[in-house]
Design a protein around this motif. Sequence first.
Motif, mmCIF file in Angstrom:
data_model
loop_
_atom_site.group_PDB
_atom_site.id
_atom_site.type_symbol
_atom_site.label_atom_id
_atom_site.label_comp_id
_atom_site.label_asym_id
_atom_site.label_seq_id
_atom_site.Cartn_x
_atom_site.Cartn_y
_atom_site.Cartn_z
ATOM 1 N N PRO A 1 37.797 32.103 -12.941
ATOM 2 C CA PRO A 1 38.714 33.238 -12.805
ATOM 3 C C PRO A 1 39.983 32.827 -12.073
ATOM 4 C CG PRO A 1 36.983 33.400 -11.175
ATOM 5 C CD PRO A 1 36.622 32.233 -12.055
ATOM 6 N N PRO A 2 41.001 33.730 -11.986
ATOM 7 C CA PRO A 2 42.238 33.359 -11.280
ATOM 8 C C PRO A 2 41.931 32.903 -9.864
ATOM 9 C CG PRO A 2 42.558 35.396 -12.491
ATOM 10 C CD PRO A 2 41.098 35.076 -12.589
ATOM 11 N N PRO A 3 42.546 31.814 -9.423
ATOM 12 C CA PRO A 3 42.176 31.220 -8.132
ATOM 13 C C PRO A 3 42.847 31.928 -6.955
ATOM 14 C CG PRO A 3 43.913 29.936 -9.136
ATOM 15 C CD PRO A 3 43.583 31.033 -10.123
ATOM 16 N N ALA A 4 42.289 31.699 -5.772
ATOM 17 C CA ALA A 4 42.982 32.021 -4.526
ATOM 18 C C ALA A 4 43.867 30.825 -4.180
ATOM 19 C CB ALA A 4 41.986 32.293 -3.412
ATOM 20 N N ILE A 5 45.084 31.094 -3.714
ATOM 21 C CA ILE A 5 46.065 30.033 -3.508
ATOM 22 C C ILE A 5 46.456 30.000 -2.037
ATOM 23 C CG2 ILE A 5 48.365 29.185 -4.131
ATOM 24 C CD1 ILE A 5 48.038 30.639 -6.784
ATOM 25 N N THR A 6 46.450 28.796 -1.447
ATOM 26 C CA THR A 6 46.915 28.603 -0.074
ATOM 27 C C THR A 6 47.981 27.522 -0.058
ATOM 28 O OG1 THR A 6 45.147 26.993 0.369
ATOM 29 C CG2 THR A 6 44.731 29.305 0.946
ATOM 30 N N TRP A 7 48.885 27.663 0.937
ATOM 31 C CA TRP A 7 49.974 26.704 1.128
ATOM 32 C C TRP A 7 49.771 26.003 2.471
ATOM 33 C CZ3 TRP A 7 53.987 25.814 -2.381
ATOM 34 C CH2 TRP A 7 54.105 26.728 -3.432
ATOM 35 N N HIS A 8 50.072 24.697 2.476
ATOM 36 C CA HIS A 8 49.955 23.915 3.699
ATOM 37 C C HIS A 8 51.200 23.041 3.837
ATOM 38 C CE1 HIS A 8 45.553 24.821 3.828
ATOM 39 N NE2 HIS A 8 45.724 24.866 2.511
ATOM 40 N N LEU A 9 51.686 22.935 5.062
ATOM 41 C CA LEU A 9 52.801 22.041 5.373
ATOM 42 C C LEU A 9 52.328 21.094 6.455
ATOM 43 C CD1 LEU A 9 55.685 21.174 4.899
ATOM 44 C CD2 LEU A 9 56.439 22.904 6.522
ATOM 45 N N GLY A 10 52.097 19.838 6.069
ATOM 46 C CA GLY A 10 51.464 18.912 6.991
ATOM 47 C C GLY A 10 50.045 19.377 7.279
ATOM 48 N N GLU A 11 49.729 19.532 8.551
ATOM 49 C CA GLU A 11 48.415 20.035 8.948
ATOM 50 C C GLU A 11 48.427 21.534 9.197
ATOM 51 O OE1 GLU A 11 45.771 18.181 8.919
ATOM 52 O OE2 GLU A 11 46.946 16.403 8.382
ATOM 53 N N GLN A 12 49.529 22.180 8.939
ATOM 54 C CA GLN A 12 49.687 23.603 9.253
ATOM 55 C C GLN A 12 49.456 24.467 8.024
ATOM 56 O OE1 GLN A 12 53.592 24.613 10.557
ATOM 57 N NE2 GLN A 12 53.102 26.737 11.024
ATOM 58 N N LEU A 13 48.616 25.486 8.184
ATOM 59 C CA LEU A 13 48.412 26.483 7.144
ATOM 60 C C LEU A 13 49.529 27.506 7.234
ATOM 61 C CD1 LEU A 13 46.689 27.829 4.906
ATOM 62 C CD2 LEU A 13 45.449 29.014 6.729
ATOM 63 N N LEU A 14 50.270 27.669 6.157
ATOM 64 C CA LEU A 14 51.418 28.564 6.158
ATOM 65 C C LEU A 14 50.956 30.009 5.993
ATOM 66 C CD1 LEU A 14 53.979 26.614 3.954
ATOM 67 C CD2 LEU A 14 53.750 26.620 6.432
ATOM 68 N N ARG A 15 51.537 30.846 6.799
ATOM 69 C CA ARG A 15 51.304 32.293 6.672
ATOM 70 C C ARG A 15 52.661 32.960 6.530
ATOM 71 N NH1 ARG A 15 46.076 33.365 7.870
ATOM 72 N NH2 ARG A 15 44.926 31.785 9.041
ATOM 73 N N PRO A 16 53.218 32.892 5.338
ATOM 74 C CA PRO A 16 54.602 33.344 5.166
ATOM 75 C C PRO A 16 54.716 34.859 5.171
ATOM 76 C CG PRO A 16 53.676 32.709 3.068
ATOM 77 C CD PRO A 16 52.632 32.382 4.106
ATOM 78 N N ASN A 17 55.928 35.336 5.500
ATOM 79 C CA ASN A 17 56.210 36.766 5.448
ATOM 80 C C ASN A 17 56.354 37.251 4.015
ATOM 81 O OD1 ASN A 17 56.225 36.984 8.238
ATOM 82 N ND2 ASN A 17 58.381 36.417 8.370
ATOM 83 N N VAL A 18 56.888 36.394 3.150
ATOM 84 C CA VAL A 18 57.085 36.751 1.746
ATOM 85 C C VAL A 18 56.190 35.845 0.913
ATOM 86 C CG1 VAL A 18 58.728 36.945 -0.141
ATOM 87 C CG2 VAL A 18 59.453 37.445 2.201
ATOM 88 N N HIS A 19 55.179 36.430 0.284
ATOM 89 C CA HIS A 19 54.231 35.648 -0.513
ATOM 90 C C HIS A 19 53.698 36.565 -1.614
ATOM 91 C CE1 HIS A 19 51.062 32.565 -1.185
ATOM 92 N NE2 HIS A 19 50.379 33.620 -1.586
ATOM 93 N N LYS A 20 53.856 36.199 -2.844
ATOM 94 C CA LYS A 20 53.382 37.026 -3.954
ATOM 95 C C LYS A 20 52.697 36.144 -4.981
ATOM 96 C CE LYS A 20 57.851 36.863 -6.375
ATOM 97 N NZ LYS A 20 58.911 37.668 -6.990
ATOM 98 N N GLU A 21 51.715 36.732 -5.660
ATOM 99 C CA GLU A 21 50.982 36.013 -6.695
ATOM 100 C C GLU A 21 51.027 36.827 -7.981
ATOM 101 O OE1 GLU A 21 47.083 34.899 -5.598
ATOM 102 O OE2 GLU A 21 47.662 33.954 -3.709
ATOM 103 N N LEU A 22 51.271 36.144 -9.093
ATOM 104 C CA LEU A 22 51.329 36.779 -10.404
ATOM 105 C C LEU A 22 50.285 36.138 -11.290
ATOM 106 C CD1 LEU A 22 55.218 36.855 -10.903
ATOM 107 C CD2 LEU A 22 53.772 38.659 -9.986
ATOM 108 N N HIS A 23 49.550 36.969 -12.034
ATOM 109 C CA HIS A 23 48.554 36.483 -12.973
ATOM 110 C C HIS A 23 48.950 36.955 -14.367
ATOM 111 C CE1 HIS A 23 45.977 35.464 -9.569
ATOM 112 N NE2 HIS A 23 46.233 36.669 -9.087
ATOM 113 N N ASP A 24 49.077 36.030 -15.266
ATOM 114 C CA ASP A 24 49.488 36.365 -16.623
ATOM 115 C C ASP A 24 48.665 35.525 -17.592
ATOM 116 O OD1 ASP A 24 50.678 37.211 -18.896
ATOM 117 O OD2 ASP A 24 52.567 36.150 -18.611
ATOM 118 N N GLY A 25 47.514 36.098 -17.987
ATOM 119 C CA GLY A 25 46.679 35.373 -18.934
ATOM 120 C C GLY A 25 46.157 34.083 -18.335
ATOM 121 N N ASN A 26 46.623 32.969 -18.860
ATOM 122 C CA ASN A 26 46.134 31.667 -18.455
ATOM 123 C C ASN A 26 46.928 31.082 -17.299
ATOM 124 O OD1 ASN A 26 44.165 29.728 -18.904
ATOM 125 N ND2 ASN A 26 45.533 28.451 -20.139
ATOM 126 N N TYR A 27 47.923 31.814 -16.783
ATOM 127 C CA TYR A 27 48.799 31.290 -15.737
ATOM 128 C C TYR A 27 48.627 32.111 -14.458
ATOM 129 C CZ TYR A 27 51.285 28.618 -19.310
ATOM 130 O OH TYR A 27 51.600 27.742 -20.315
#
Length: 629
Positions: A250-276
């Motif tokens: 199924p559609p994955p959960a997505i996380t962002w990392h910068l170096g060893e830091q897990l990013l918790r951005p103020n602006v973050h959106k996810e779009l699911h469109d069929g296979n993308y």
Amino acid sequence: MLKEVVVLRAVRGRDARLPCGQGKVFLDGPDSYVLWLKNDRDFLYRFPNEETERRVVNRDRIFGTSCEEGTCYDDTSLILKRVSEQDGGIYRCRVHYQASPSLDYVIDVRLVDSPGIPRIFNEGGEEIKRGYVGPLSLGSNMSLICEVDDDQPDTLVYWRRNGILIERAHTVRTGVLRAAVRVRNATRDELDAHYECLAQNADVTEPLSASVVVKMYLPPLSVEIRLNNNFDFEAGHPRVVDCVIVGCVPPPAITWHLGEQLLRPNVHKELHDGNYTVSSLTLSPSLRDSKHDLVCRAHNSHLPTSVFEDKVTLNVGYRPLCLNNREETVGALVQDAETVSCVVEASPEPLQFSWTFADSRVLYTSVKKVSGHHNRYSSTLTWLPRETDIGLLLCRATNSFGEQKRPCSYSIVPGGPPHAPECVVLRSYPHSVRVQCQKGWDGGRQQTIHLELLGMDGTVFHNISNAAGHFLLPDIEDDRNLTALVYASSPRGRSKTRTVHLQTITPLSPSAVAETVPLYSWTRWMEVTAGAVAVTAAIGAAIICIKLMKTKRENMEMNPDLVSRTDGSFHREPDFAREERVLGTTNITVNQLASCQNQYSASPVPACRVLVGCAAQDSCPASQHSYYV
């Protein structure tokens, strides 16, 4: 014209559609039509009719099969609802052409029993009733078995995959028809595949069916951070970064990392469109994030042991910044070589420096790194000035992040000899004179301040120079009528001379011997002000001492010999009566012969002695008490 009789089967209790001419009738004009009769006496249906005429936009069109809203209908067919025994018999379809003779098509409708409803089982024999099978993983196997309870010889049981026939049934035992589909080493093509088992024993009735959809858990085909090969991030400037995951089910959960830091951005959106699946991140990295990896990671909860990610190495920097916020003045002479240096901070190193003159002429210079500084660079321009160069000269550096926004600016003005300095004279006690000069404009070249000391007869007996314009003249007697001549010089000439009469300088107040002489006093009246301030400070100190003595005697719990100073230190008070400290009656004199040897010392407490109770040095006893002021 009479056609042969066609025998067609219909299933009891279900709808049947009787085709006219096997569905190949085509009306040749608006006056042609079709009539359906049963047993040659009962009128059943006419086409076109009032309903079809309401749908016709152009009445001159050719009638026949029509399509509405994506579904096509053969309007010449006859539909029988829920076929019963009385629906069996002979049906005639008569086609009246506009330009041709009429044709008859005769159908003999015979009734048959419905086949059993198909049932789908898995390989273990368990019936599948949920409408789907799986989820499957890549490379797995699948078996689907369809069974129909029917012993009619003309019954067909078969499988269709996405509408394409793939397998027919064979008889396993009496009264049961069975068809099996087996999938080995499942691929991504099986995702959402529609398997349909159909049972059919009639010609004009839709077959009975049962179907399942294949579900799968799939790892992503690709995880990609979209930067268009531009990995440069300007410090402090936000930028939108996209991460595109293709083919993850199924559609994955997505996380962002910068170096060893897990990013918790103020602006973050996810779009699911069929296979993308697309995750957008607004990123504004700092310089310390340069050369660190930006990672986009897709997490499929059904594949916990697998890691799916993409990473890019960021290059964080900034465009050049001018270190000098003020506009510099440069004195230039026509055809006299002039040199100007431009210093900026940038990351990465600038590619070049450009210099724009007042007449829009542009010159380019190379880059030199400033030693001892990590991100500081300079460039030097040497040129022969023209008359058109008078005005504003702008220096800009350019690196991979762009051109310098605010240029370093220089005001090019006509150069020449330096301006005369402004000097003040301060007498240091007892026989020293300090001359401090504030330099005027240098005319475009480095200048030096000169001082010539003249005697009463005008003879120069002392000639000194100083780049800063600070002079100390020792052994100056008060009764000597001395004059100082002060001027500035540079390679472009000499300034006007200023005359200073030293005998008019008032000595500093004795109480200010231990005080530091102000460095930036430029007028004579400030000497008088400094003396007045020193006298006021002495009076204020005496008043404070009186109050401290009073407090000491009234509060015996404190040490009677120690009195707190305003600077936090303590000193020992002399032994004398309180009335001796009354302002105006206390006989306190300064021992002028004991000159402060440390008057220029950095020590906060100068070692000057103030003698109490004696007007002359010779009358002071050897056991004289003393304290610091």
